[in-house]
Design a protein around this motif. Structure first.
Motif, short mmCIF file in Angstrom:
data_model
loop_
_atom_site.label_atom_id
_atom_site.label_comp_id
_atom_site.label_asym_id
_atom_site.label_seq_id
_atom_site.Cartn_x
_atom_site.Cartn_y
_atom_site.Cartn_z
N THR A 299 0.86 -1.18 0.00
CA THR A 299 0.00 0.00 0.00
C THR A 299 0.90 1.24 0.00
O THR A 299 2.12 1.14 0.11
CB THR A 299 -0.90 0.03 1.25
N ASN B 169 1.41 3.30 2.30
CA ASN B 169 2.18 3.49 3.54
C ASN B 169 3.22 2.38 3.74
O ASN B 169 3.89 2.33 4.76
CB ASN B 169 1.26 3.61 4.76
N GLU C 26 2.79 -1.00 3.94
CA GLU C 26 2.38 -2.31 4.44
C GLU C 26 1.75 -3.12 3.31
O GLU C 26 1.41 -2.59 2.26
CB GLU C 26 1.44 -2.19 5.63
N THR D 230 -9.56 -2.04 6.43
CA THR D 230 -8.72 -0.90 6.05
C THR D 230 -9.38 -0.13 4.91
O THR D 230 -10.37 -0.59 4.34
CB THR D 230 -7.31 -1.36 5.63
N PHE E 125 -2.15 8.49 7.26
CA PHE E 125 -2.10 7.05 7.47
C PHE E 125 -2.30 6.76 8.95
O PHE E 125 -1.80 7.49 9.80
CB PHE E 125 -0.78 6.46 7.01
N GLY E 126 -3.03 5.71 9.25
CA GLY E 126 -3.28 5.33 10.64
C GLY E 126 -4.55 5.92 11.22
O GLY E 126 -4.99 5.51 12.29
N ARG F 60 -9.10 1.61 9.24
CA ARG F 60 -7.85 2.34 9.41
C ARG F 60 -7.34 2.72 8.02
O ARG F 60 -7.30 1.88 7.12
CB ARG F 60 -6.83 1.47 10.14
N ASN G 160 -4.78 3.19 5.29
CA ASN G 160 -3.43 2.68 5.03
C ASN G 160 -3.03 2.82 3.57
O ASN G 160 -1.99 2.31 3.15
CB ASN G 160 -3.30 1.22 5.47
N ASN G 161 -3.85 3.53 2.78
CA ASN G 161 -3.54 3.65 1.36
C ASN G 161 -4.10 4.96 0.81
O ASN G 161 -4.85 5.64 1.50
CB ASN G 161 -4.14 2.45 0.60
#
Length: 124
Positions: free
Chosen positions: A47, A49, A51, A59, A67-68, A85, A87-88
């Motif tokens: 992604t 970020n 991960e 997500t 992010f987060g 959350r 994350n992308n």
């Protein structure tokens, strides 16, 4: 002093109202718009970020949120909600505000619909 039985409903109502206020204080309205989902070929890829994307986790992708960030996504058609959350980055389709993982989308809408109107609230 009135009997306890007459005070009890008011006390319960007051406590319920306080609980609702506390619950509302946890969220901050952010935006409304159309949500879609992604997965498939993206499952297992990196992604934005860094991960690895897992379509079975809760997500989402958003254009600007950090992010987060945890976001409560509520389907405006049926009232169902899910916490995701960020994350992308995305979505990259005009008119869409958030791309949810397949797992997240399936919590709020039937997958066959593909898109749905949502409200986003940032969890404080």
């Amino acid at each position: 002093r009135p009997p306890r039985s007459t005070l009890f409903p008011y006390t319960t109502l007051f406590r319920s109202t306080e609980i609702v206020k506390e619950e509302l204080a946890k969220y901050s309205y952010f935006q409304t718009g159309t949500a879609s989902f992604y997965g498939g070929k993206w499952h297992g890829r990196k992604t934005a970020n860094g991960e690895i994307f897992d379509t079975y986790k809760l997500t989402a992708a958003h254009k600007t949120l950090p992010f987060g960030t945890k976001v409560k996504v509520t389907n405006l058609n049926n009232g169902k909600s899910v916490v995701v959350r960020i994350n992308n980055r995305g979505p990259y389709v005009k008119g869409r505000v958030i791309d949810l993982s397949q797992a997240a989308f399936s919590k709020i809408e039937n997958m066959s619909r593909g898109v749905t109107k949502v409200k986003l609230e940032i969890i404080k």
